[in-house]
Design an enzyme around this catalytic site. Structure first.
Site, PDB file in Angstrom:
ATOM      1  N   SER A 101     -44.025  -0.165 -35.553  1.00 42.49           N
ATOM      2  CA  SER A 101     -44.891  -0.544 -34.433  1.00 42.49           C
ATOM      3  C   SER A 101     -46.178  -1.167 -34.921  1.00 42.49           C
ATOM      4  O   SER A 101     -46.679  -0.817 -36.011  1.00 42.49           O
ATOM      5  CB  SER A 101     -45.216   0.727 -33.649  1.00 42.49           C
ATOM      6  N   TYR A 140     -49.040   8.954 -33.385  1.00 46.36           N
ATOM      7  CA  TYR A 140     -47.791   8.194 -33.257  1.00 46.36           C
ATOM      8  C   TYR A 140     -47.730   7.084 -34.313  1.00 46.36           C
ATOM      9  O   TYR A 140     -46.736   6.946 -35.042  1.00 46.36           O
ATOM     10  CB  TYR A 140     -47.693   7.605 -31.833  1.00 46.36           C
ATOM     11  N   LYS A 155     -45.149   6.425 -37.754  1.00 50.36           N
ATOM     12  CA  LYS A 155     -44.401   5.201 -38.109  1.00 50.36           C
ATOM     13  C   LYS A 155     -44.731   4.759 -39.530  1.00 50.36           C
ATOM     14  O   LYS A 155     -43.848   4.370 -40.303  1.00 50.36           O
ATOM     15  CB  LYS A 155     -44.724   4.087 -37.103  1.00 50.36           C
TER      16      LYS A 155
END
Ligand code: UDP
Length: 326
Positions: free
Chosen positions: A116, A140, A144
């Site tokens: 992302s 988050y 990643k």
């Protein structure tokens, strides 16, 4: 190719599966249906209901023999990740390690991983290329980045080749209308606008209109999900042929503001979309958009359906059909 699509019943996973099937590949979907939907599983594919936390089930599925894994099974709500890091550590990081270890056990050598733009954090410059510093602003994004780094070690130590795809804002629906499962409780801009246009929500909250952007609202790079799907296939072919890992941004390279998106939806749907301006959302940047030059050069890939009109029309067609039954 025989491809195991983990998280294949979700929004992006179903589009990746659709595109793989269209190109004649063999697809097995592995999904726990926590956010994925049964109606997103196509008749032509095998389906295994399983969790990435269940190592035995993963390994047993992989033993059936695959050329590659596409891994899209992750929680993705940035705000939630700041409140519940354990959930994101467990599923996103430990789950990915289970996938990699099961690949080692079963001899699968290729993986395509959904990363992302959240790995970059606050933009130092735009367009953002792959060399931009990686300083995630939320947990988050950190998960990643952590998985990217573990993948790189598994390449060195175990010869697993990874195509790491850093998505910008995935948007749109299959233009032929074949993906019909709408995301449950969406938080992203376009589905929220669509639900408002359909009357499911009373109004759109615009998170701040005092950013230093052309109209004060946040600017993002929206990339059509079927363009993303094409890139997955090109990336799998790349790592399979070149026996080399790859890391690329996937974006349309065009910034669109919240207000511009809202205007496009009103124009295309003919619906009123009531809105109100509220506080900025914590962790949001003013403006970010991609450089996808590397994906163009390495994969010969280009976003072909990522104009605002195609994104909005294809999404509206799905919402109109599923919610308004038109
Ligand atoms: N946004 C908004 N209202 C919403 C959802 C999003 O104003 O209900 C804005 C958000 O502040 C950002 C843009 O829309 O500028 C895209 O947000 P989204 O959550 O879709 O993606 P992200 O910003 O996390 O990449």
């Amino acid at each position: 190719m025989r491809v195991l699509v983990i998280g294949g019943a979700g929004y992006i996973g179903s589009h990746v599966s659709r595109q793989l099937l269209d190109k004649g590949h063999d697809v097995t979907v592995y999904d726990n249906l926590s956010s994925g939907l049964r109606k997103n599983i196509f008749a032509e594919e095998e389906f295994v209901q399983g969790d990435i936390m269940d190592y035995e089930s993963l390994a047993a599925t992989m033993k059936k023999g695959f050329d590659a894994v596409v891994h899209l099974a992750a929680f993705k709500a940035a705000g939630e990740s700041m409140l519940m890091p354990e959930k994101y550590s467990r599923n996103n990081i430990s789950g990915s390690i289970n996938i990699m270890n099961a690949m080692c056990e079963t001899g699968i050598k290729n993986i395509c991983f959904s990363s992302s733009a959240a790995v970059y954090g606050e933009p130092r410059y735009n367009p953002i290329d792959e060399k931009h510093p990686q300083e995630p602003l939320n947990y988050y994004g950190f998960t990643k980045l952590a998985i990217e780094q573990i993948l790189s070690w598994y390449d060195t130590l175990k010869g697993i080749k990874a195509a790491v795809l850093r998505y910008f804002n995935a948007a749109g629906y299959d233009v032929k209308g074949r993906v019909t499962g709408l995301e449950k409780n969406p938080q992203n801009l376009i589905p929220v606008i669509m639900e408002t246009a359909c009357g499911v929500r009373k109004k759109l909250e615009i998170f701040g209109d005092d950013y230093p952007t052309r109209d004060g609202s946040g600017v993002r790079d929206y990339i059509h999900v079927s363009d993303l799907a094409d890139a997955h296939i090109a990336a799998l072919e790349y790592i399979g042929t070149n026996k080399r890992s790859l890391l690329v941004n996937l974006g349309s390279e065009e910034g669109i503001s919240v207000k511009e998106m809202l205007a496009a939806v009103k124009r295309i749907t003919g619906k009123e979309v009531p809105f109100t301006i509220v506080e900025r959302r914590p962790g949001d940047s003013a403006e970010l958009y991609a450089s996808s030059k590397k994906a163009h050069a390495e994969l010969g890939w280009k976003a072909e359906r990522s104009g605002v009109d195609t994104i909005v029309e294809s999404t509206w067609n799905a919402y109109r059909k599923e919610i308004l039954h038109e």
